[in-house]
Design an enzyme around this catalytic site. Structure first.
Site, mmCIF file in Angstrom:
data_model
loop_
_atom_site.group_PDB
_atom_site.id
_atom_site.type_symbol
_atom_site.label_atom_id
_atom_site.label_comp_id
_atom_site.label_asym_id
_atom_site.label_seq_id
_atom_site.Cartn_x
_atom_site.Cartn_y
_atom_site.Cartn_z
ATOM 1 N N CYS A 70 -3.866 -1.778 -8.869
ATOM 2 C CA CYS A 70 -3.928 -2.451 -7.577
ATOM 3 C C CYS A 70 -3.461 -3.885 -7.798
ATOM 4 O O CYS A 70 -4.036 -4.604 -8.630
ATOM 5 C CB CYS A 70 -5.383 -2.422 -7.101
ATOM 6 S SG CYS A 70 -5.693 -3.376 -5.614
ATOM 7 N N CYS A 206 2.528 -3.560 -3.966
ATOM 8 C CA CYS A 206 1.236 -2.995 -3.565
ATOM 9 C C CYS A 206 1.388 -1.515 -3.877
ATOM 10 O O CYS A 206 2.368 -0.891 -3.458
ATOM 11 C CB CYS A 206 0.980 -3.213 -2.081
ATOM 12 S SG CYS A 206 -0.376 -2.183 -1.427
HETATM 13 N N1 DGL Z 1 -3.021 -0.765 -3.483
HETATM 14 C C1 DGL Z 1 -3.436 -2.104 -3.480
HETATM 15 C C2 DGL Z 1 -2.467 -3.099 -4.021
HETATM 16 O O1 DGL Z 1 -1.721 -2.730 -4.902
HETATM 17 C C3 DGL Z 1 -4.454 -2.558 -2.477
HETATM 18 C C4 DGL Z 1 -4.098 -2.454 -1.045
HETATM 19 C C5 DGL Z 1 -5.254 -2.928 -0.223
HETATM 20 O O2 DGL Z 1 -6.371 -2.467 -0.474
HETATM 21 O O3 DGL Z 1 -5.041 -3.770 0.647
HETATM 22 O O4 DGL Z 1 -2.433 -4.231 -3.651
#
Ligand code: DGL
Length: 283
Positions: A70, A206
């Site tokens: 993440c 993301c």
């Molecule tokens: N998948 C995540 C990222 O890479 C988080 C997205 C989120 O929870 O806003 O930032």
């Protein structure tokens, strides 16, 4: 032991899928904090607390090494946890314990340079001929981590970060491709306007966005190279495990999927990405 992979939701599956391809015999536990997703619009302290809780859950599951799949958690929480929390956890657990992120490998892939390599600052102006667009959550964008860390290493790269406030939430909710395509097209058009032309390369900064990389590819100028975060993370993990043999990735090919949210089958978008239905157990 097993390797823990953490995300606010299904986004980290994009990294996880590449890791299980690369380390087929290793044991993996994936944890999605779907009770609290999305993280990208939350204040920093909340992101730190939620990331810490996720890591605790994965340590309890027998993972000595946790990968924050993440960008938001990696950008906002990782350094703090490494500096102020992990030393105590290591002392309590009495075993090697670590949490690593995905932004360092991504920046290494984007710059073509090892993390340790920071360019010597010279006074003369360097032309920025290589224009890189980064699509990210508002929290990652506000951290400015991509601009700052790339500029330290490659002054010839211009970085334009586009915050996409609703996108991860809509992907997480299993929105249809038509709706997602309209959102993505809006963000690609916005960053293109700011740059004054189409970007030369892009990072889907993301992990949720990688789930719909086909939608991004369709919106970007045809053939725009994407820096592939899952590949970069898999490479970094391979070299980490080689350097740190105390982290045993296991050898039973165990795959556990946990969620803090509603257990059961994930939606079509996740299944399409994964290549089949994907069932999560309660965390
Ligand atoms: N998948 C995540 C990222 O890479 C988080 C997205 C989120 O929870 O806003 O930032």
């Amino acid at each position: 032991m097993a390797i823990g992979v953490f995300d606010s939701g299904i986004g980290g599956l994009s990294v996880h899928r590449r890791l299980v391809e690369r380390f087929a015999r290793a044991d993996f536990v994936y944890l999605a904090d779907q009770a609290n997703t999305p993280y990208g619009g939350r204040p920093g302290e909340e992101i730190v607390a939620l990331t810490r809780a996720g890591c605790e859950r994965l340590f309890a599951e027998g993972c000595d090494l946790v990968i924050l799949a993440c960008n938001t958690a990696s950008a906002i929480a990782l350094r703090r946890l490494q500096q102020t929390w992990l030393p105590d956890i290591r002392a309590t657990r009495g075993r090697p314990t670590n949490v690593v992120g995905i932004i360092v490998p991504t920046i290494e892939a984007a710059t073509g340079l090892p993390w340790e390599h920071e360019a010597e600052r010279r006074g003369d102006k360097v032309e920025k001929l290589d224009v890189l667009a980064v699509f990210a959550t508002p929290a990652t964008a506000a951290s400015r981590v991509y601009e700052i860390e790339i500029d330290k290493r490659r002054q010839d790269v211009a970085v334009f970060v586009e915050a996409c406030p609703d996108l991860a939430a809509r992907i997480e909710a299993g929105a249809g491709r038509g709706e997602l395509a309209a959102l993505v097209a809006g963000h690609v058009a916005a960053v293109t306007r700011r740059i004054g032309r189409a970007p030369d390369r892009a990072i889907l900064g993301c992990t949720h966005y990688e789930i719909i990389s086909d939608v991004f590819r369709a919106a970007l100028r045809p053939g725009t190279p994407l820096v592939h975060q899952p590949d970069a993370t898999a490479e970094a993990l391979a070299s980490y495990l080689e350097r740190r043999p105390e982290y045993d990735p296991g050898q039973d090919g165990r795959r556990v999927f946990l969620t803090t949210g509603e257990a059961g089958l994930q939606h079509t978008l996740a299944a399409e990405f994964w290549g089949g239905p994907l069932r999560f157990d309660p965390a």
